[in-house]
Write a protein that holds these residues in place. Structure first.
Motif, short mmCIF file in Angstrom:
data_model
loop_
_atom_site.label_atom_id
_atom_site.label_comp_id
_atom_site.label_asym_id
_atom_site.label_seq_id
_atom_site.Cartn_x
_atom_site.Cartn_y
_atom_site.Cartn_z
N VAL A 72 8.54 11.27 -6.28
CA VAL A 72 8.44 9.82 -6.09
C VAL A 72 7.53 9.57 -4.88
CG1 VAL A 72 10.70 9.32 -7.09
CG2 VAL A 72 10.52 9.75 -4.62
N PRO A 73 7.08 8.33 -4.69
CA PRO A 73 6.25 8.03 -3.52
C PRO A 73 6.96 8.32 -2.20
CG PRO A 73 6.08 6.27 -5.14
CD PRO A 73 7.19 7.17 -5.60
N GLY A 74 6.21 8.84 -1.24
CA GLY A 74 6.73 9.09 0.10
C GLY A 74 6.02 8.19 1.09
N THR A 75 5.21 8.81 1.96
CA THR A 75 4.42 8.01 2.88
C THR A 75 3.35 7.21 2.14
OG1 THR A 75 4.84 9.53 4.71
CG2 THR A 75 2.93 8.12 4.92
N ALA A 76 2.91 7.73 1.00
CA ALA A 76 2.01 6.96 0.14
C ALA A 76 2.85 6.05 -0.75
CB ALA A 76 1.17 7.90 -0.72
N GLU A 77 2.58 4.76 -0.71
CA GLU A 77 3.36 3.84 -1.54
C GLU A 77 2.85 3.81 -2.98
OE1 GLU A 77 3.04 0.00 0.21
OE2 GLU A 77 0.92 -0.27 -0.29
N SER A 78 1.58 4.23 -3.17
CA SER A 78 1.00 4.25 -4.51
C SER A 78 -0.25 5.12 -4.51
CB SER A 78 0.64 2.82 -4.95
OG SER A 78 -0.37 2.28 -4.10
N TRP A 79 -0.75 5.40 -5.71
CA TRP A 79 -1.99 6.17 -5.84
C TRP A 79 -2.63 5.89 -7.19
CZ3 TRP A 79 2.78 8.56 -4.99
CH2 TRP A 79 3.41 9.10 -6.13
N PHE A 90 -4.93 7.57 -2.44
CA PHE A 90 -3.58 7.22 -1.99
C PHE A 90 -3.62 6.03 -1.05
CE2 PHE A 90 -3.47 11.68 -3.11
CZ PHE A 90 -2.28 11.81 -3.80
N LYS A 91 -2.69 5.11 -1.23
CA LYS A 91 -2.53 3.97 -0.32
C LYS A 91 -1.26 4.21 0.51
CE LYS A 91 -4.82 0.87 -0.33
NZ LYS A 91 -6.04 0.53 0.49
N LEU A 92 -1.43 4.35 1.82
CA LEU A 92 -0.29 4.61 2.70
C LEU A 92 0.49 3.33 2.95
CD1 LEU A 92 -1.71 7.00 5.46
CD2 LEU A 92 -1.05 7.50 3.09
N ARG A 93 1.78 3.48 3.20
CA ARG A 93 2.63 2.32 3.49
C ARG A 93 2.19 1.66 4.79
NH1 ARG A 93 7.09 2.57 0.14
NH2 ARG A 93 7.46 4.63 -0.81
N GLU A 94 2.16 0.34 4.79
CA GLU A 94 1.75 -0.39 5.97
C GLU A 94 2.71 -0.17 7.13
OE1 GLU A 94 0.16 -4.90 7.06
OE2 GLU A 94 1.06 -4.47 5.10
N ASN A 95 4.00 0.06 6.81
CA ASN A 95 5.00 0.25 7.86
C ASN A 95 5.36 1.72 8.09
OD1 ASN A 95 6.21 0.43 5.35
ND2 ASN A 95 8.10 -0.63 5.93
N ALA A 96 4.49 2.65 7.65
CA ALA A 96 4.71 4.07 7.93
C ALA A 96 4.42 4.34 9.40
CB ALA A 96 3.82 4.94 7.04
#
Length: 532
Positions: A72-79, A90-96
């Motif tokens: 499942v997604p981790g630090t990447a919220e989507s790809w 990969f798109k990283l989470r804004e709140n990572a």
């Protein structure tokens, strides 16, 4: 003094007594048994699952395994994936965030992956990231680090280009080698970035303290992007390779989780603890490796004879009480992309017939009764189950060939460090747990260029060529055929003798919630909670 004032004073005093005697809010602490002391907490040098259990609590990769063992997604919220399946964005989470409150950036991942492939670092698991374009050439010093196929488009966008389509790439990114480190922290602290009080991590927990061979403590990371859903305040890892001691501590309620207890205890423990005993089939193989650099193990006839003489049914039924199954292939069953593994050609024979053929092969090689004496040293990592297996195998070789067999054991860290650093041996116990659900993960261990995990230094140009072709083959059926052909060769030459397809043995206290058995044996503490 009026009765009204007196009553008010009494009420205040009584209330103070009540407040003073109320217990403080209890910390939610998970006491987690780990079956040995980690060699390292450095992503670039990790290699065994007892390190992975800790590292995946401290750090989070682009992808992770959920409680059920699914990616499942981790630090990447989507790809997104390109049409030719060779480029991932990969798109990283804004709140990572890192545990120091700074943002996790795409540049941190570029830095971390490049560090793993940097030949000066000599990362033992650098091959995990070889599907990335130019990774292998960079790791071998043939290309500069800047040619690695990974770039930060911006702080939140990471682009990875592959050498070829890799069906299991998202699973590779959940491996502990692919966990990021803070570029800023490493540049400031160097090798000390792994130390308590220094480490900056981006997982659900942060490193609080580490007393080697005693305990390692992690505490909840308030900067973690999903901290609101992390139910534990603290996890204490206990590095116990003494299985009997581990079980005693579980029974004394000193530990909530105990990993890899002695199989001969299964029936007793099930009687006492019922569904707290977990026997979970996994993608893992228990095997012995032969050091092909020296005689007589350089002789395929000797290796085949020794392998054939081992009664795997006895090991599975008598030593492991049916919790593991006999194995005649390096790749375990259960991989949908591979199907039925390619077994050794003697798998269908009775044990008596195997032993007869083994004696013939050994005589042909000039060893055993009437030939050269056969002196064998079996190395294994300290563990009652491994000791019982080694003792049983020694007895089988003695009875079949008249061999003189001695046993040597080391703690798990020292045992694997010796093998990975190229130490010479006769026969060595090893186990491999899938890093990802693909046959390549097991077969690639014996490619001649695998300096870390090809313990016996097996070298077969034919085997290497088949593996190389499999990497270039994009048709799933054709790729599977190449891998089956490679396994057939491996099982013919027996540089490794698979004995058992493993199961993971866990004791899980009934105060632990959120636990799910899974073939990947992934159990992140962030998905667990404890009742008080």
């Amino acid at each position: 003094m009026s009765s009204r004032v007196l009553n008010l004073r009494t009420a205040v005093l009584f209330g103070a007594v009540l407040l003073g005697s109320a217990p403080a809010f209890a910390e939610a602490v998970l006491h987690r048994g780990n079956s040995g002391e980690p060699q390292t907490l450095d992503q670039a040098h990790t290699s065994i699952n007892i390190e992975a259990f800790i590292l995946k609590d401290l750090y989070e990769g682009l992808t992770i395994y959920d409680a059920a063992g699914k990616i499942v997604p981790g630090t990447a919220e989507s790809w997104t994936v390109s049409d030719d399946s060779a480029k991932y964005t990969f798109k990283l989470r804004e709140n990572a965030k890192w545990s120091d409150g700074t943002a996790v950036t795409a540049g941190d991942f570029v830095f971390s992956f490049a560090r793993v492939e940097d030949p000066k670092i000599a990362a033992g698991y650098a091959n995990i990231l070889y599907p990335i374009k130019n990774a292998e050439k960079v790791n071998k010093g043939e290309l500069p680090l800047t040619d690695l196929g990974i770039k930060a488009v911006d702080d939140r966008t990471l682009e990875i280009t592959l050498e070829r389509p890799t069906p299991f790439f998202l699973e590779l990114l959940a491996h502990q080698t692919a966990l990021p480190i803070s570029k800023a922290s490493f540049e400031k602290n160097g090798a000390d970035f792994v130390k308590p009080g220094v480490m900056v991590s981006n997982g659900a927990f942060k490193l609080a303290s580490h007393v080697p061979n005693d305990q390692l403590v992690v505490t909840k990371n308030p900067s973690y992007w999903d901290a609101a859903n992390v139910k534990l305040d603290k996890v204490i890892f206990y590095p116990i390779d003494d299985q009997a001691a581990s079980v005693r501590r579980f029974e004394a309620k000193e530990m909530d989780l105990a990993y890899n207890f002695s199989a001969d205890q299964i029936e007793r423990l099930r009687t006492s603890y019922k569904d707290q005993v977990h026997v979970s089939p996994t993608l893992a193989t228990y095997y012995y490796a032969f050091d092909s650099r020296q005689e007589p193990y350089s002789d395929v006839r000797v290796r085949r004879a020794l392998s054939m003489a081992v009664d795997r049914d006895f090991l599975a039924k008598e030593i492991y009480r049916g919790s593991q199954i006999p194995a005649y292939s390096m790749v375990p069953p259960g991989m949908a992309s591979y199907g039925e593994p390619s077994k050794a050609d003697f798998a269908g024979l009775s044990q008596l017939d195997r032993e007869d053929k083994a004696i013939e092969l050994m005589k042909e090689a000039g060893y055993g009764e009437g030939g050269k004496p056969l002196n064998i040293e079996i190395r294994y990592n300290t563990n009652p189950n491994h000791e019982r297996v080694a003792t049983a195998v020694a007895d089988m070789w003695k009875n079949t060939f008249g061999a003189k067999v001695s046993l040597v054991n080391l703690d798990v860290s020292s045992h694997y460090a010796y093998l990975q650093e190229g130490g010479k041996f006769n026969v060595a116990r090893a186990g491999w747990v899938a890093d990802y659900a693909d046959a390549e993960n097991f077969l690639a261990l014996n490619v001649s260029t695998n300096k870390t995990f090809n313990y016996g230094k097996y070298s077969s140009p034919e085997f290497d060529a088949l593996m190389q072709k499999s990497y270039a083959e994009t048709n799933p059926e054709a790729r599977s055929k190449l891998l089956h052909d490679a396994e057939t060769l491996l099982m013919r030459d027996q540089p490794v003798a698979p004995f058992l397809t493993q199961a993971d043995l866990w004791l899980v206290s009934n105060r632990v919630q959120g636990w799910q058995d899974n073939a990947a044996n992934e159990h992140l503490s962030r998905f667990l909670s404890v009742s008080q």
